[in-house]
Design a protein around this motif. Structure first.
Motif, mmCIF file in Angstrom:
data_model
loop_
_atom_site.group_PDB
_atom_site.id
_atom_site.type_symbol
_atom_site.label_atom_id
_atom_site.label_comp_id
_atom_site.label_asym_id
_atom_site.label_seq_id
_atom_site.Cartn_x
_atom_site.Cartn_y
_atom_site.Cartn_z
ATOM 1 N N THR A 1 -6.949 58.635 -29.322
ATOM 2 C CA THR A 1 -6.671 57.691 -30.412
ATOM 3 C C THR A 1 -6.795 58.397 -31.760
ATOM 4 N N SER B 1 -4.222 60.511 -34.773
ATOM 5 C CA SER B 1 -2.993 60.082 -35.473
ATOM 6 C C SER B 1 -1.856 59.814 -34.493
ATOM 7 N N SER B 2 -1.682 60.696 -33.499
ATOM 8 C CA SER B 2 -0.542 60.547 -32.575
ATOM 9 C C SER B 2 -0.723 59.297 -31.724
ATOM 10 N N ARG C 1 -12.079 57.704 -26.766
ATOM 11 C CA ARG C 1 -13.388 58.371 -26.786
ATOM 12 C C ARG C 1 -14.094 58.099 -28.114
ATOM 13 N N THR C 2 -13.353 58.288 -29.236
ATOM 14 C CA THR C 2 -13.963 58.025 -30.546
ATOM 15 C C THR C 2 -13.119 57.002 -31.289
ATOM 16 N N LYS D 1 -12.571 62.964 -40.205
ATOM 17 C CA LYS D 1 -11.519 63.280 -39.244
ATOM 18 C C LYS D 1 -10.245 62.953 -40.003
ATOM 19 N N ARG D 2 -9.086 63.427 -39.501
ATOM 20 C CA ARG D 2 -7.836 63.212 -40.227
ATOM 21 C C ARG D 2 -7.669 61.734 -40.566
ATOM 22 N N GLY E 1 -4.210 65.871 -28.761
ATOM 23 C CA GLY E 1 -4.288 66.803 -29.885
ATOM 24 C C GLY E 1 -3.968 68.247 -29.565
HETATM 25 P P1 NA7 Z 1 -6.243 64.468 -32.586
HETATM 26 O O1 NA7 Z 1 -6.374 63.923 -33.929
HETATM 27 O O2 NA7 Z 1 -6.983 65.719 -32.238
HETATM 28 O O3 NA7 Z 1 -6.639 63.311 -31.567
HETATM 29 C C1 NA7 Z 1 -6.855 63.581 -30.204
HETATM 30 C C2 NA7 Z 1 -7.449 62.366 -29.538
HETATM 31 O O4 NA7 Z 1 -7.645 62.669 -28.162
HETATM 32 C C3 NA7 Z 1 -8.801 61.973 -30.094
HETATM 33 O O5 NA7 Z 1 -8.912 60.593 -30.057
HETATM 34 C C4 NA7 Z 1 -9.753 62.622 -29.092
HETATM 35 O O6 NA7 Z 1 -11.017 62.041 -29.047
HETATM 36 C C5 NA7 Z 1 -9.003 62.415 -27.813
HETATM 37 N N1 NA7 Z 1 -9.412 63.327 -26.760
HETATM 38 C C6 NA7 Z 1 -9.326 64.669 -26.768
HETATM 39 N N2 NA7 Z 1 -9.813 65.167 -25.622
HETATM 40 C C7 NA7 Z 1 -10.225 64.110 -24.880
HETATM 41 C C8 NA7 Z 1 -10.826 63.964 -23.621
HETATM 42 N N3 NA7 Z 1 -11.132 65.036 -22.881
HETATM 43 N N4 NA7 Z 1 -11.129 62.728 -23.169
HETATM 44 C C9 NA7 Z 1 -10.832 61.653 -23.918
HETATM 45 N N5 NA7 Z 1 -10.259 61.716 -25.134
HETATM 46 C C10 NA7 Z 1 -9.961 62.930 -25.613
HETATM 47 O O7 NA7 Z 1 -4.716 64.757 -32.205
HETATM 48 P P2 NA7 Z 1 -3.408 63.996 -32.712
HETATM 49 O O8 NA7 Z 1 -2.263 64.569 -31.969
HETATM 50 O O9 NA7 Z 1 -3.606 62.542 -32.676
HETATM 51 O O10 NA7 Z 1 -3.308 64.378 -34.215
HETATM 52 C C11 NA7 Z 1 -3.268 65.746 -34.606
HETATM 53 C C12 NA7 Z 1 -2.755 65.880 -35.996
HETATM 54 O O11 NA7 Z 1 -1.343 65.816 -35.999
HETATM 55 C C13 NA7 Z 1 -3.138 64.809 -36.942
HETATM 56 O O12 NA7 Z 1 -4.417 64.899 -37.383
HETATM 57 C C14 NA7 Z 1 -2.114 64.937 -38.029
HETATM 58 O O13 NA7 Z 1 -2.460 65.979 -38.905
HETATM 59 C C15 NA7 Z 1 -0.893 65.316 -37.267
HETATM 60 P P3 NA7 Z 1 -12.217 62.602 -30.005
HETATM 61 O O14 NA7 Z 1 -11.910 62.083 -31.373
HETATM 62 O O15 NA7 Z 1 -12.140 64.101 -29.931
HETATM 63 O O16 NA7 Z 1 -13.432 62.051 -29.394
#
Ligand code: NA7
Length: 548
Positions: free
Chosen positions: A190, A192-193, A213-214, A332-333, A384
């Motif tokens: 959850t 940005s994407s 997760r967050t 966070k972003r 991400g």
């Molecule tokens: P982000 O912002 O890194 O979000 C990834 C999401 O995936 C985030 O909610 C993570 O939770 C979640 N995540 C990652 N690994 C896991 C696992 N193992 N289990 C459950 N959930 C997980 O990526 P985005 O593609 O949304 O955005 C990237 C950038 O692209 C954005 O910031 C803009 O600049 C454009 P977490 O928060 O780590 O607990």
């Protein structure tokens, strides 16, 4: 037949550029205009970079479209019209293709080709570049235009290989699109994407399970079509706007109100936050007061305001409770959305808290958490990227004496750069919008143009002065890296686990890798370095000119 494209017979270039996104394409244009033979290598089969790969439903830019485009050509400003306040991915990709056509850029881009390794040869003062089609090329300068978010991260969930349904990562979305109709879809992530994709998938799929997760802060984008009169006005004042963007903090021509949150009464604050919320936009809440990113108590006030909005929007209190973020707002972003929290009021959407009950494995039929099995036909990973250093480390880059960048930076925990542009031991190599530059915490288009213009001016200077090698001094990078960390430590950014900190990748060392001093200040520093004959770098003449 191999899909890897063969190059033409030229193998020696003045410059090799990796990546044909916004930065690589402008780099090519500038260098070609200055008379340098330049070859761009691109893994995809067309231009676009981030906007080529991220085709997931709902993908759009969260910087206003009028600020998220090139500004180097007045023709383009006149010819191109953005349809909406926030442009969708297909429109941005069309724009990049229009630019590539306009300047005939594709003839110097070799598509479907990855750079596997690049090694600096200190006898020849050239980079030897190995491609995945078996070819080798050589260049005096090696420039990485690989973006900061191009190495997608699919977490190593146990059992993914057993899943019988389809799965996709948002950053590598199929070009032919994905059909959600009648499907039970699960989405993990959850950020940005995820927040952009969830409302769109929920409307199409039979059922959507969100594995969170967050919980995140997000505020309404309030996207609207662009009025032709508004665009006319923007065009009329564009040079003034561009100057403001270039000298601003984030590359967007707005500044925070110069007032502390504690200088206004709770009633006044509520009014200010409410106005920002209603107006929408990426920085509107952040810019309401000047201490929200610095003082924990100030941040707590805006954070509580957003939590109150989530409680107001989400009808089921137990669902709203799970959606309430608790980290420092903006660390966070920052995210803006269209109907994200409203989506949890739909009957076909289920929110699963995987912090409370973590995902244990992916099974043949879905996702198994610590307390339940979720049957799914499809999984979307919105998990991400291995940000900042990830795209660079995908290539084996070796500088003097065969030392690899990955070794030098100790896998990312010891990033050292001068201005984010270069690193000691790696002569004639420049990084565009890489670690320790304003990059992802700025309007990328402003940062890209600034980096590209600085680098092409530098390479022209080298030619004009008969200089063959430019290399960062070790003391310059030590000072710069420390400066970056010192600024970050004055903010709340370093107090939260985020991809800015490398915390999203298992085993990746933590460290904040972005320059937070503002794009205006950064530009001034870079310009002064150039004016002083590239102060902080060592310049060496070619042997031929040195004996003269
Ligand atoms: P982000 O912002 O890194 O979000 C990834 C999401 O995936 C985030 O909610 C993570 O939770 C979640 N995540 C990652 N690994 C896991 C696992 N193992 N289990 C459950 N959930 C997980 O990526 P985005 O593609 O949304 O955005 C990237 C950038 O692209 C954005 O910031 C803009 O600049 C454009 P977490 O928060 O780590 O607990």
């Amino acid at each position: 037949m191999s899909s890897i494209q063969k190059s033409n017979s030229l193998t020696d270039f003045d410059v090799v550029v990796v990546g044909a996104g916004f930065s690589g394409l402008y780099m090519l244009h500038r260098l070609r205009e200055a008379g340098f033979s330049t070859r761009v290598f691109e893994a995809g089969d067309n231009v676009g970079g981030t906007w080529y790969w991220n085709r997931y439903p709902g993908a759009r830019c969260d910087v206003e479209s009028i600020y998220y485009n090139y500004t180097f050509s007045e023709d383009m400003l006149k010819e191109w019209s953005w349809s909406a306040k926030y442009a969708e991915q297909p429109e941005i990709l069309s724009y990049i293709n229009y630019v590539a056509d306009k300047f005939d850029l594709r003839r110097d881009v070799q598509f479907n080709t990855r750079v596997q390794s690049a090694q600096f040869d200190d006898k020849k003062n050239r980079w030897d570049v190995q491609l995945n089609n078996g070819e080798k090329v050589s260049a005096q300068y090696f420039i990485t235009a690989v973006g900061c978010l191009s190495a997608s991260n699919v977490p190593k969930f146990k059992g993914l290989e057993n899943f019988k349904g389809e799965w996709h990562h948002t950053g590598h979305w199929p070009h032919e699109g994905v059909d959600f109709q009648g499907k039970r879809v699960g989405i993990i992530g959850t950020g940005s994407s995820g927040i952009q994709a969830i409302p769109v998938i929920a409307k199409e799929a039979k059922h959507l399970t969100v594995f969170q997760r967050t919980p995140q802060y997000s505020s309404p984008a309030r996207n609207t079509p662009n009025d032709p009169e508004y665009l006319k006005n923007i065009r009329k004042n564009y040079w003034e706007i561009r100057t403001k963007m270039r000298h601003s903090i984030t590359g967007i021509p707005e500044e925070p109100r110069n007032i502390s949150v504690f200088d206004e009464s709770p009633e006044e604050r509520q009014k200010v936050f409410e106005e920002a919320w209603q107006k929408g936009g990426l920085l509107n809440l952040t810019y309401t007061y000047n201490d929200l990113s610095i003082t924990p108590e100030a941040n707590a006030i805006v954070a509580e305001f957003i939590r109150s909005k989530i409680r107001e929007t989400v009808k089921k209190p137990e669902v709203a409770e799970k959606l309430l973020p608790r980290f420092f707002y903006g660390t966070k972003r920052t995210i803006i959305d269209t109907d994200y929290f409203e989506t949890y009021n739909r009957d076909n959407v289920l929110l699963v808290d995987v912090k409370e009950a973590p995902i244990q494995e992916i099974t043949a039929t879905g996702v198994k958490t610590a307390d339940a099995d979720y049957e799914l036909d499809m999984i979307v990973f919105a998990t991400g990227f291995d940000a900042m250093t990830g795209p660079l480390f995908k290539m084996d880059i070796r500088g003097k004496d065969g030392v690899s960048l990955k070794e030098k930076w100790a896998g990312g925990s010891h990033t050292r750069t001068y201005l984010g542009l270069g690193t000691a031991g790696f002569p004639n190599m420049f990084m565009l919008t890489g670690p320790e530059s304003p990059s992802v915490l700025s309007n990328m288009m402003v940062s890209i143009e600034q980096h590209v213009e600085w680098v092409s001016d530098c390479i022209s200077y080298m030619r004009d002065q008969n200089q063959a090698v430019i290399e960062v001094k070790e003391e310059s990078e030590n000072t710069w890296s420390k400066h970056c960390r010192d600024i970050a430590d004055q903010t709340l950014f370093t107090k939260t686990d985020s991809w800015y900190m490398g915390a999203n990748i298992e085993g990746k060392a933590r460290g904040f890798q972005i320059y937070l001093g503002g794009v205006g200040t950064y530009r001034k520093i870079c310009d002064e370095v150039a004016e002083k004959g590239y102060e902080g770098f060592i310049l060496k003449a070619s042997e031929k000119s040195a004996v003269n």
